[in-house]
Design a protein around this motif. Sequence first.
Motif, PDB file in Angstrom:
ATOM      1  N   MET A  79     -13.210  22.996  -4.836  1.00 33.86           N
ATOM      2  CA  MET A  79     -13.861  23.348  -6.109  1.00 33.86           C
ATOM      3  C   MET A  79     -13.477  22.338  -7.189  1.00 33.86           C
ATOM      4  O   MET A  79     -14.336  21.873  -7.943  1.00 33.86           O
ATOM      5  N   GLU A  80     -12.206  22.003  -7.260  1.00 37.53           N
ATOM      6  CA  GLU A  80     -11.747  21.039  -8.267  1.00 37.53           C
ATOM      7  C   GLU A  80     -12.343  19.660  -8.010  1.00 37.53           C
ATOM      8  O   GLU A  80     -12.755  18.965  -8.943  1.00 37.53           O
ATOM      9  N   ILE A  81     -12.407  19.266  -6.752  1.00 34.74           N
ATOM     10  CA  ILE A  81     -13.018  17.979  -6.396  1.00 34.74           C
ATOM     11  C   ILE A  81     -14.493  17.971  -6.808  1.00 34.74           C
ATOM     12  O   ILE A  81     -14.988  16.994  -7.377  1.00 34.74           O
ATOM     13  N   LYS A  99     -20.468  28.036  -3.821  1.00 30.90           N
ATOM     14  CA  LYS A  99     -21.201  27.970  -2.559  1.00 30.90           C
ATOM     15  C   LYS A  99     -21.012  26.594  -1.905  1.00 30.90           C
ATOM     16  O   LYS A  99     -20.815  26.497  -0.690  1.00 30.90           O
ATOM     17  N   LEU A 100     -21.058  25.543  -2.725  1.00 32.57           N
ATOM     18  CA  LEU A 100     -20.854  24.199  -2.182  1.00 32.57           C
ATOM     19  C   LEU A 100     -19.444  24.042  -1.617  1.00 32.57           C
ATOM     20  O   LEU A 100     -19.257  23.402  -0.586  1.00 32.57           O
ATOM     21  N   ALA A 101     -18.458  24.646  -2.283  1.00 38.21           N
ATOM     22  CA  ALA A 101     -17.085  24.593  -1.772  1.00 38.21           C
ATOM     23  C   ALA A 101     -16.993  25.281  -0.416  1.00 38.21           C
ATOM     24  O   ALA A 101     -16.278  24.821   0.472  1.00 38.21           O
ATOM     25  N   GLU A 102     -17.731  26.374  -0.241  1.00 37.10           N
ATOM     26  CA  GLU A 102     -17.741  27.068   1.052  1.00 37.10           C
ATOM     27  C   GLU A 102     -18.423  26.215   2.121  1.00 37.10           C
ATOM     28  O   GLU A 102     -17.948  26.129   3.258  1.00 37.10           O
ATOM     29  N   LEU A 103     -19.528  25.578   1.754  1.00 43.00           N
ATOM     30  CA  LEU A 103     -20.301  24.785   2.710  1.00 43.00           C
ATOM     31  C   LEU A 103     -19.591  23.507   3.140  1.00 43.00           C
ATOM     32  O   LEU A 103     -19.965  22.902   4.145  1.00 43.00           O
ATOM     33  N   THR A 104     -18.586  23.096   2.372  1.00 42.41           N
ATOM     34  CA  THR A 104     -17.888  21.850   2.674  1.00 42.41           C
ATOM     35  C   THR A 104     -16.503  22.093   3.282  1.00 42.41           C
ATOM     36  O   THR A 104     -15.637  21.213   3.214  1.00 42.41           O
ATOM     37  N   GLY A 113     -17.164  13.612  -2.365  1.00 44.21           N
ATOM     38  CA  GLY A 113     -17.662  12.621  -3.312  1.00 44.21           C
ATOM     39  C   GLY A 113     -18.929  11.948  -2.815  1.00 44.21           C
ATOM     40  O   GLY A 113     -19.885  11.747  -3.572  1.00 44.21           O
ATOM     41  N   ASN A 114     -18.958  11.627  -1.529  1.00 46.32           N
ATOM     42  CA  ASN A 114     -20.144  11.034  -0.918  1.00 46.32           C
ATOM     43  C   ASN A 114     -21.334  11.983  -1.003  1.00 46.32           C
ATOM     44  O   ASN A 114     -22.450  11.579  -1.322  1.00 46.32           O
ATOM     45  N   MET A 115     -21.081  13.260  -0.736  1.00 45.86           N
ATOM     46  CA  MET A 115     -22.155  14.254  -0.786  1.00 45.86           C
ATOM     47  C   MET A 115     -22.722  14.375  -2.203  1.00 45.86           C
ATOM     48  O   MET A 115     -23.939  14.424  -2.396  1.00 45.86           O
ATOM     49  N   VAL A 116     -21.858  14.409  -3.219  1.00 44.30           N
ATOM     50  CA  VAL A 116     -22.317  14.518  -4.609  1.00 44.30           C
ATOM     51  C   VAL A 116     -23.153  13.297  -4.986  1.00 44.30           C
ATOM     52  O   VAL A 116     -24.230  13.428  -5.582  1.00 44.30           O
ATOM     53  N   ASN A 117     -22.688  12.110  -4.617  1.00 42.78           N
ATOM     54  CA  ASN A 117     -23.448  10.894  -4.928  1.00 42.78           C
ATOM     55  C   ASN A 117     -24.782  10.854  -4.184  1.00 42.78           C
ATOM     56  O   ASN A 117     -25.789  10.413  -4.739  1.00 42.78           O
ATOM     57  N   PHE A 165     -28.270  19.055  -3.178  1.00 45.82           N
ATOM     58  CA  PHE A 165     -26.961  19.193  -2.544  1.00 45.82           C
ATOM     59  C   PHE A 165     -27.093  19.618  -1.082  1.00 45.82           C
ATOM     60  O   PHE A 165     -26.397  19.105  -0.215  1.00 45.82           O
ATOM     61  N   GLN A 166     -27.992  20.552  -0.808  1.00 42.43           N
ATOM     62  CA  GLN A 166     -28.157  21.015   0.574  1.00 42.43           C
ATOM     63  C   GLN A 166     -28.645  19.886   1.467  1.00 42.43           C
ATOM     64  O   GLN A 166     -28.174  19.726   2.597  1.00 42.43           O
ATOM     65  N   SER A 167     -29.569  19.094   0.962  1.00 41.02           N
ATOM     66  CA  SER A 167     -30.052  17.938   1.717  1.00 41.02           C
ATOM     67  C   SER A 167     -28.924  16.923   1.928  1.00 41.02           C
ATOM     68  O   SER A 167     -28.769  16.367   3.018  1.00 41.02           O
ATOM     69  N   ALA A 168     -28.114  16.708   0.897  1.00 41.35           N
ATOM     70  CA  ALA A 168     -27.003  15.761   1.000  1.00 41.35           C
ATOM     71  C   ALA A 168     -25.953  16.243   1.998  1.00 41.35           C
ATOM     72  O   ALA A 168     -25.384  15.442   2.737  1.00 41.35           O
ATOM     73  N   ILE A 169     -25.709  17.550   2.031  1.00 42.29           N
ATOM     74  CA  ILE A 169     -24.750  18.110   2.994  1.00 42.29           C
ATOM     75  C   ILE A 169     -25.209  17.817   4.413  1.00 42.29           C
ATOM     76  O   ILE A 169     -24.415  17.402   5.264  1.00 42.29           O
TER      77      ILE A 169
END
Length: 183
Positions: A79-81, A99-104, A113-117, A165-169
Amino acid sequence: FFDEIDAIAPRRGGNFGGTNVTERVVSQLLTELDGLEDLRNVVTIGATNRIDIVDNALLRPGRFDRLVEVPIPDKEARMEILRIHTKKKLLDSDVDLGKLAELTEGWTGADIGNMVNTAALSAIKERITADSISRQNQQQDKNVAEKSRENKRNKDRLKVSMKHFQSAIEKVNRKNKTSSQPS
């Protein structure tokens, strides 16, 4: 700082590389670390995710004598990241960092970081496409009210949304799976 120290200093005698080059590189590295003169205020740091193949002589006192394991981040750390990496990003209201923290789960900070970019780039590409279509429409239709509505929709498209984000994941997961498979 030596990143991926295992690549330049694998265990000697393990036939890593097929020639004596690897052994000579490790020997030279040991000589440089031991040095002929005392170096003050110098710290040598190495990073690896394969400590099991690093030459044991490097791990002796006076060389790389402290091992610090950095574990995979837990949900709170993820979450902090995510907060850090999304701080300067314009996020849509549908983005749920929890939700993103759970998915990662199981991801490193670099993966996140790669996913966010990747998500941000996806939003930018979508915006460029929308702007191109908008310009074509504006050339065909000079209606000022329609232009105003279209510009508002384009501004909304600039935001990074949950779909980005879902596509990036999925993209990062595919990349991680293919890069971790033996060749």
